[in-house]
Design a protein around this motif. Structure first.
Motif, PDB file in Angstrom:
ATOM      1  N   ASN A 177       0.840  -1.202   0.000  1.00 30.67           N
ATOM      2  CA  ASN A 177       0.000   0.000   0.000  1.00 30.67           C
ATOM      3  C   ASN A 177       0.874   1.250   0.000  1.00 30.67           C
ATOM      4  OD1 ASN A 177       0.661  -0.721   2.831  1.00 30.67           O
ATOM      5  ND2 ASN A 177      -0.476   1.127   3.317  1.00 30.67           N
ATOM      6  N   MET A 178       0.479   2.252  -0.752  1.00 32.07           N
ATOM      7  CA  MET A 178       1.271   3.470  -0.899  1.00 32.07           C
ATOM      8  C   MET A 178       0.949   4.480   0.197  1.00 32.07           C
ATOM      9  SD  MET A 178       3.437   3.300  -3.420  1.00 32.07           S
ATOM     10  CE  MET A 178       3.811   1.713  -2.704  1.00 32.07           C
ATOM     11  N   GLY A 179       1.356   4.184   1.407  1.00 32.44           N
ATOM     12  CA  GLY A 179       1.200   5.125   2.510  1.00 32.44           C
ATOM     13  C   GLY A 179       2.445   5.984   2.626  1.00 32.44           C
ATOM     14  N   PHE A 180       2.641   6.580   3.795  1.00 31.26           N
ATOM     15  CA  PHE A 180       3.827   7.402   4.029  1.00 31.26           C
ATOM     16  C   PHE A 180       4.912   6.535   4.682  1.00 31.26           C
ATOM     17  CE2 PHE A 180       0.272  10.410   3.950  1.00 31.26           C
ATOM     18  CZ  PHE A 180       0.728  11.301   2.991  1.00 31.26           C
ATOM     19  N   HIS A 181       5.704   5.892   3.858  1.00 35.36           N
ATOM     20  CA  HIS A 181       6.705   4.944   4.346  1.00 35.36           C
ATOM     21  C   HIS A 181       8.100   5.555   4.203  1.00 35.36           C
ATOM     22  CE1 HIS A 181       3.538   2.020   4.686  1.00 35.36           C
ATOM     23  NE2 HIS A 181       3.265   2.073   3.399  1.00 35.36           N
ATOM     24  N   GLY A 182       8.475   6.395   5.154  1.00 33.87           N
ATOM     25  CA  GLY A 182       9.742   7.104   5.070  1.00 33.87           C
ATOM     26  C   GLY A 182      10.950   6.196   5.056  1.00 33.87           C
ATOM     27  N   VAL A 183      10.977   5.210   5.955  1.00 31.26           N
ATOM     28  CA  VAL A 183      12.121   4.299   6.018  1.00 31.26           C
ATOM     29  C   VAL A 183      12.191   3.452   4.754  1.00 31.26           C
ATOM     30  CG1 VAL A 183      13.138   2.338   7.240  1.00 31.26           C
ATOM     31  CG2 VAL A 183      12.170   4.242   8.528  1.00 31.26           C
ATOM     32  N   SER A 184      11.072   2.931   4.319  1.00 31.35           N
ATOM     33  CA  SER A 184      11.041   2.101   3.117  1.00 31.35           C
ATOM     34  C   SER A 184      11.452   2.904   1.884  1.00 31.35           C
ATOM     35  CB  SER A 184       9.638   1.507   2.917  1.00 31.35           C
ATOM     36  OG  SER A 184       9.284   0.689   4.014  1.00 31.35           O
ATOM     37  N   ALA A 185      11.023   4.173   1.816  1.00 29.04           N
ATOM     38  CA  ALA A 185      11.389   5.025   0.680  1.00 29.04           C
ATOM     39  C   ALA A 185      12.896   5.251   0.641  1.00 29.04           C
ATOM     40  CB  ALA A 185      10.656   6.363   0.773  1.00 29.04           C
ATOM     41  N   ALA A 186      13.501   5.479   1.819  1.00 29.16           N
ATOM     42  CA  ALA A 186      14.953   5.700   1.882  1.00 29.16           C
ATOM     43  C   ALA A 186      15.710   4.444   1.477  1.00 29.16           C
ATOM     44  CB  ALA A 186      15.347   6.136   3.290  1.00 29.16           C
ATOM     45  N   ILE A 187      15.230   3.290   1.918  1.00 31.57           N
ATOM     46  CA  ILE A 187      15.859   2.021   1.552  1.00 31.57           C
ATOM     47  C   ILE A 187      15.774   1.814   0.039  1.00 31.57           C
ATOM     48  CG2 ILE A 187      15.681  -0.494   1.735  1.00 31.57           C
ATOM     49  CD1 ILE A 187      14.700  -0.061   4.631  1.00 31.57           C
ATOM     50  N   GLU A 188      14.614   2.077  -0.529  1.00 33.14           N
ATOM     51  CA  GLU A 188      14.432   1.927  -1.968  1.00 33.14           C
ATOM     52  C   GLU A 188      15.377   2.842  -2.743  1.00 33.14           C
ATOM     53  OE1 GLU A 188      10.826   1.950  -5.264  1.00 33.14           O
ATOM     54  OE2 GLU A 188      10.658   3.234  -3.501  1.00 33.14           O
ATOM     55  N   PHE A 189      15.477   4.093  -2.318  1.00 26.40           N
ATOM     56  CA  PHE A 189      16.336   5.050  -3.009  1.00 26.40           C
ATOM     57  C   PHE A 189      17.797   4.596  -2.965  1.00 26.40           C
ATOM     58  CE2 PHE A 189      18.888   8.920  -3.382  1.00 26.40           C
ATOM     59  CZ  PHE A 189      18.342   9.469  -4.535  1.00 26.40           C
ATOM     60  N   ALA A 190      18.237   4.117  -1.797  1.00 32.20           N
ATOM     61  CA  ALA A 190      19.625   3.687  -1.648  1.00 32.20           C
ATOM     62  C   ALA A 190      19.937   2.462  -2.491  1.00 32.20           C
ATOM     63  CB  ALA A 190      19.930   3.406  -0.180  1.00 32.20           C
ATOM     64  N   VAL A 191      19.022   1.498  -2.492  1.00 32.85           N
ATOM     65  CA  VAL A 191      19.271   0.227  -3.188  1.00 32.85           C
ATOM     66  C   VAL A 191      19.031   0.340  -4.690  1.00 32.85           C
ATOM     67  CG1 VAL A 191      18.521  -2.190  -3.401  1.00 32.85           C
ATOM     68  CG2 VAL A 191      18.781  -1.149  -1.137  1.00 32.85           C
ATOM     69  N   VAL A 192      17.941   0.982  -5.073  1.00 30.25           N
ATOM     70  CA  VAL A 192      17.565   1.048  -6.490  1.00 30.25           C
ATOM     71  C   VAL A 192      18.273   2.185  -7.225  1.00 30.25           C
ATOM     72  CG1 VAL A 192      15.650   1.344  -8.115  1.00 30.25           C
ATOM     73  CG2 VAL A 192      15.323  -0.006  -6.032  1.00 30.25           C
ATOM     74  N   ASN A 193      18.270   3.366  -6.629  1.00 28.46           N
ATOM     75  CA  ASN A 193      18.835   4.533  -7.319  1.00 28.46           C
ATOM     76  C   ASN A 193      20.345   4.671  -7.119  1.00 28.46           C
ATOM     77  OD1 ASN A 193      15.844   5.226  -6.581  1.00 28.46           O
ATOM     78  ND2 ASN A 193      16.325   6.515  -8.335  1.00 28.46           N
ATOM     79  N   LEU A 194      20.778   4.524  -5.863  1.00 24.05           N
ATOM     80  CA  LEU A 194      22.208   4.695  -5.583  1.00 24.05           C
ATOM     81  C   LEU A 194      23.012   3.416  -5.773  1.00 24.05           C
ATOM     82  CD1 LEU A 194      22.010   6.957  -2.387  1.00 24.05           C
ATOM     83  CD2 LEU A 194      22.364   7.662  -4.766  1.00 24.05           C
ATOM     84  N   GLN A 195      22.304   2.289  -5.850  1.00 25.54           N
ATOM     85  CA  GLN A 195      22.964   1.003  -6.082  1.00 25.54           C
ATOM     86  C   GLN A 195      24.031   0.697  -5.023  1.00 25.54           C
ATOM     87  OE1 GLN A 195      22.654  -1.162  -9.421  1.00 25.54           O
ATOM     88  NE2 GLN A 195      20.661  -0.327  -8.833  1.00 25.54           N
ATOM     89  N   VAL A 196      23.686   0.900  -3.762  1.00 33.36           N
ATOM     90  CA  VAL A 196      24.646   0.598  -2.695  1.00 33.36           C
ATOM     91  C   VAL A 196      24.994  -0.885  -2.719  1.00 33.36           C
ATOM     92  CG1 VAL A 196      23.900   2.487  -1.183  1.00 33.36           C
ATOM     93  CG2 VAL A 196      22.786   0.242  -1.000  1.00 33.36           C
ATOM     94  N   GLU A 197      26.160  -1.192  -2.202  1.00 32.19           N
ATOM     95  CA  GLU A 197      26.643  -2.579  -2.200  1.00 32.19           C
ATOM     96  C   GLU A 197      26.369  -3.289  -0.879  1.00 32.19           C
ATOM     97  OE1 GLU A 197      30.767  -2.342  -3.165  1.00 32.19           O
ATOM     98  OE2 GLU A 197      30.408  -1.394  -5.110  1.00 32.19           O
ATOM     99  N   ASN A 198      26.148  -2.517   0.183  1.00 29.89           N
ATOM    100  CA  ASN A 198      25.916  -3.092   1.517  1.00 29.89           C
ATOM    101  C   ASN A 198      24.761  -2.371   2.197  1.00 29.89           C
ATOM    102  OD1 ASN A 198      28.671  -4.494   1.451  1.00 29.89           O
ATOM    103  ND2 ASN A 198      29.259  -2.332   1.371  1.00 29.89           N
ATOM    104  N   VAL A 199      23.990  -3.120   2.946  1.00 33.52           N
ATOM    105  CA  VAL A 199      22.991  -2.542   3.846  1.00 33.52           C
ATOM    106  C   VAL A 199      23.350  -3.003   5.253  1.00 33.52           C
ATOM    107  CG1 VAL A 199      20.568  -2.333   4.477  1.00 33.52           C
ATOM    108  CG2 VAL A 199      21.195  -2.598   2.081  1.00 33.52           C
ATOM    109  N   VAL A 200      23.659  -2.053   6.118  1.00 34.85           N
ATOM    110  CA  VAL A 200      24.077  -2.375   7.481  1.00 34.85           C
ATOM    111  C   VAL A 200      23.022  -1.888   8.461  1.00 34.85           C
ATOM    112  CG1 VAL A 200      25.812  -2.005   9.272  1.00 34.85           C
ATOM    113  CG2 VAL A 200      26.518  -2.191   6.874  1.00 34.85           C
ATOM    114  N   ILE A 201      22.579  -2.781   9.337  1.00 31.05           N
ATOM    115  CA  ILE A 201      21.689  -2.389  10.430  1.00 31.05           C
ATOM    116  C   ILE A 201      22.531  -2.302  11.687  1.00 31.05           C
ATOM    117  CG2 ILE A 201      19.671  -2.995  11.805  1.00 31.05           C
ATOM    118  CD1 ILE A 201      18.565  -4.449   9.389  1.00 31.05           C
ATOM    119  N   LEU A 202      22.577  -1.117  12.269  1.00 31.02           N
ATOM    120  CA  LEU A 202      23.404  -0.861  13.449  1.00 31.02           C
ATOM    121  C   LEU A 202      22.527  -0.718  14.689  1.00 31.02           C
ATOM    122  CD1 LEU A 202      26.072  -0.031  14.893  1.00 31.02           C
ATOM    123  CD2 LEU A 202      25.622   2.321  14.102  1.00 31.02           C
TER     124      LEU A 202
END
Length: 225
Positions: free
Chosen positions: A86-111
């Protein structure tokens, strides 16, 4: 608010002095290439860092990162919600999408970290506003709480919090894999998902070993640039 009144506030003044030092470090002629490159070529971080909003746990300080090296998302208890269509206000999910899809990051680290107030609220619900945003957000970690209580039924509050701080990282790693674009990035270009835990009481860093399903302390002496 005028500049004069703004600069009478002690903490704001401290920030402005800090910004002046930042400019002196990165915008002097001999160092200008750092931001000149970032401004002209854009950002190309290799790592998406998902960390807690806790003021004691700043990823850039912890890992001595330079500008442009990490794309950082901070929220209460460094949680990742599961994928939702559902297209709600998903700030964290939007940031993750931008980093993975647009910026093509190589690592995702949860600290994650010790003394996390969000995790503690799971065991001391009276510490936060009933029916508030924090309470709703922390339901993401309900699964981790249940697992800790099942595994450590005789544990005290501190043990429960410590174990849940780590277990919630594993929950968030699981939730990351529920995003189709992350699964695709793992399969097609080797995206790495990493869980780490910072013990701010002892200055120790641990990483999640998925094969052993446990956290292992990082031996700093064996780390080489």
């Amino acid at each position: 608010m005028t500049q004069e009144s703004l600069l009478t506030k002690k903490e704001i003044l401290k920030m402005m002095v800090g910004f002046r030092r930042f400019r002196e470090r990165f915008f002097k002629e001999e160092h200008h290439s750092v931001y000149d490159s970032l401004a002209s070529a854009g950002q190309r971080p290799k790592t998406l860092m998902i960390s807690c909003s806790d003021s004691r746990v700043d990823p850039a300080i912890l890992f001595s990162s330079s500008p442009g090296e990490m794309f950082v998302v901070r929220n209460v208890a460094n949680l990742v919600p599961p994928f939702e269509s559902n297209m709600g206000f998903h700030g964290v999910s939007a940031a993750i999408e931008f980093a993975v899809v647009n910026l093509q990051v190589e690592n995702v680290v949860i600290l994650g970290h010790r003394q996390c107030g969000g995790i503690r609220s799971l065991f001391q619900p009276d510490a936060i506003r009933e029916g508030g945003f924090v309470q709703q957000w922390m339901t993401i970690a309900d699964e981790a709480k249940k697992e800790v209580l099942k595994t450590h039924p005789e544990g005290d509050l501190e043990q429960h919090c410590r174990e849940c701080e780590k277990t919630s990282i594993v929950t968030s790693l699981k939730n990351l894999r529920s995003f189709p674009f992350i699964d695709s990035a793992i399969q097609n270009r080797g995206l790495q998902l990493i869980g780490v835990y910072f013990d701010l009481e002892h200055g120790q860093l641990s990483f999640y070993d998925d094969a052993a399903n446990s956290f292992r302390e990082l031996e700093i002496s064996k780390v080489h640039p």
